[in-house]
Design a protein around this motif. Structure first.
Motif, PDB file in Angstrom:
ATOM      1  N   UNK A  93       0.873  -1.166   0.000  1.00 48.58           N
ATOM      2  CA  UNK A  93       0.000   0.000   0.000  1.00 48.58           C
ATOM      3  C   UNK A  93       0.913   1.220   0.000  1.00 48.58           C
ATOM      4  N   UNK A  94       1.021   1.866  -1.132  1.00 48.01           N
ATOM      5  CA  UNK A  94       2.130   2.778  -1.357  1.00 48.01           C
ATOM      6  C   UNK A  94       2.159   3.986  -0.434  1.00 48.01           C
ATOM      7  N   UNK A  95       1.034   4.663  -0.289  1.00 49.76           N
ATOM      8  CA  UNK A  95       1.031   5.863   0.548  1.00 49.76           C
ATOM      9  C   UNK A  95       1.382   5.550   1.994  1.00 49.76           C
ATOM     10  N   UNK A  96       0.979   4.381   2.464  1.00 50.85           N
ATOM     11  CA  UNK A  96       1.207   3.999   3.860  1.00 50.85           C
ATOM     12  C   UNK A  96       2.479   3.194   4.057  1.00 50.85           C
ATOM     13  N   UNK A  97       3.104   2.743   2.966  1.00 51.83           N
ATOM     14  CA  UNK A  97       4.306   1.895   3.054  1.00 51.83           C
ATOM     15  C   UNK A  97       4.027   0.628   3.873  1.00 51.83           C
ATOM     16  N   UNK A  98       2.876   0.019   3.638  1.00 47.15           N
ATOM     17  CA  UNK A  98       2.485  -1.205   4.331  1.00 47.15           C
ATOM     18  C   UNK A  98       2.529  -2.376   3.363  1.00 47.15           C
ATOM     19  N   UNK A  99       3.148  -3.470   3.780  1.00 47.11           N
ATOM     20  CA  UNK A  99       3.245  -4.675   2.950  1.00 47.11           C
ATOM     21  C   UNK A  99       2.273  -5.722   3.466  1.00 47.11           C
ATOM     22  N   UNK A 100       1.563  -6.361   2.540  1.00 49.02           N
ATOM     23  CA  UNK A 100       0.593  -7.397   2.896  1.00 49.02           C
ATOM     24  C   UNK A 100       0.981  -8.685   2.192  1.00 49.02           C
TER      25      UNK A 100
END
Length: 418
Positions: free
Chosen positions: A292-299
């Motif tokens: 999730x690019x804006x949040x820099x979260x990897x799933x």
């Protein structure tokens, strides 16, 4: 090489992969790990194999952005204010490395070592040495909700294509179609087909089991305290439990590496970049790995659970968990996948790991110039999992005196950051 013994300091992905390839070459190998095992960055990462991640962390504007986020306890990038001379020196080297020219020079190097490592993961799986382990090739989605992030990633994708990597540009409708009944909110995404994903704790457990059965000694809760050296060679390694006289030493101790080499008169610029993960052990409906690019979260859909990981926090060497930052991961997931619920209990059970970050985004791999029998394998930042097998193989090649599979000059442990 059965009469030569190698001591590996560190039982994470770098240490175990180095042990794997050295064992294959006939070396007697002992691994020392100061923790109980099963913790740290090698176990709580996103499990990505990412040839697509061609842009190093040391990119233009990163330090400025980090400083601007210092007062935001939920930002994806955080620098804790503190008086730390080693960090100041590292930050200055990071700043000097964060130029467009250096990023462009690093990109093909990062791509090549990731591709080598991805190939080696396949070889390990095909060898059945570890039995079967989770490794899927569904690619990686870079999902964006704003044009600014979308356009920036499209530039990266264009460079990746020029380098021969396969990537597709998806609009919002195509992104939704890829998710079926799963609701996803995004303006679009870049789908990197060259990437893959795995379950780290499964791989690590099976690698450990294989190595022990093969005669490699792995000693947990044993910490290296000091070295005895003379005539450009390390003679003895003292721990809190024993003394060793190895022929060669591989330092794969991650964020702790600089503290260990200081007593040898060496400097290894590494800072701990803390990351957090939340594991959800129930169906989430997410089937594709995504950032999730804006949040820099990897799933990552892993074996038996879904992992949500994120943040890059420079706050020193500690395993303190800032729940604000963990909650920010859960909040970000909700913005992109509104039907995914992460409970407060799952948030409280979050884990963290310390990624060893070099100033220029390239790892340290190879022999030191000061000691004939000291080899370094650390500094991989967010791509440690992706680069593990390649690093292990390269260490085994240079230790044996063979021509390595890649030019190791960019990874020189004693390189200067000018």
């Amino acid at each position: 090489m059965a009469d030569k013994n190698t001591l590996i300091v560190g039982g994470g992905i770098m240490g175990l992969c180095s042990a794997y390839y050295l064992h294959k070459k006939g070396y007697q190998v002992t691994v020392l790990e100061k923790s109980q095992g099963g913790m740290g960055a090698s176990f709580v990462n996103a499990g990505y194999l990412t040839p697509s991640h061609i842009v190093p962390l040391a990119a233009p504007g990163v330090i400025t952005k980090g400083l601007s986020m210092m007062m935001d306890s939920k930002s994806p990038f955080y620098i804790k204010p503190r008086w730390d001379i080693d960090f100041f020196k590292w930050a200055w080297s990071f700043h000097k490395s964060s130029t467009k020219e250096k990023v462009e020079k690093a990109a093909p190097i990062i791509k090549d070592i990731n591709l080598l490592s991805s190939k080696l993961y396949d070889e390990i799986k095909e060898s059945r040495d570890l039995g079967d382990f989770h490794l899927e090739k569904k690619g990686l989605l870079m999902i964006y909700q704003t044009d600014a992030y979308g356009n920036a990633e499209k530039e990266v994708a264009a460079k990746a294509k020029e380098m021969g990597l396969e990537v597709s540009n998806l609009n919002a409708d195509e992104l939704k179609a890829l998710h079926g009944d799963m609701k996803v909110i995004g303006k679009g995404a870049l789908h990197y087909f060259c990437d893959a994903h795995s379950t780290p704790n499964v791989f690590m457990a099976k690698m450990r089991e294989y190595l022990i059965k093969s005669g490699v000694q792995i000693k947990y809760e044993e910490e290296v305290l000091k070295f005895d050296y003379s005539d450009s060679s390390i003679r003895k390694v003292h721990t809190d439990k024993d003394t060793y006289t190895p022929d060669d030493i591989v330092l794969a101790s991650g964020s702790w590496s600089n503290n260990l080499v200081k007593q040898l008169g060496l400097t290894l610029q590494v800072q701990a970049g803390k990351g957090y993960c939340i594991d959800v052990h129930r169906p989430t409906g997410i089937e594709l790995p995504a950032i999730l690019m804006e949040a820099k979260v990897a799933i990552t859909p892993m074996e038996g659970f879904t992992r949500f990981a994120g943040t890059m926090e420079f706050s020193g060497i500690n395993y303190d968990i800032n729940l604000n930052r963990v909650e920010a991961i859960a909040e970000a997931v909700k913005k992109f996948y509104p039907n995914v619920e992460i409970t407060q209990e799952e948030i409280r059970n979050a884990k963290c790991g310390l990624r060893p970050v070099s100033p220029d985004g390239l790892p340290y791999i190879g022999k030191t110039g000061h000691f004939d029998n000291l080899f370094i394998a650390t500094g991989h930042a967010m791509m440690g999992w992706s680069m593990g097998p390649a690093t292990g193989k390269l260490i085994s090649e240079v230790l044996e005196g063979n021509t390595p599979s890649m030019d190791l000059k960019p990874f020189d442990p004693e390189r200067k950051f000018l």
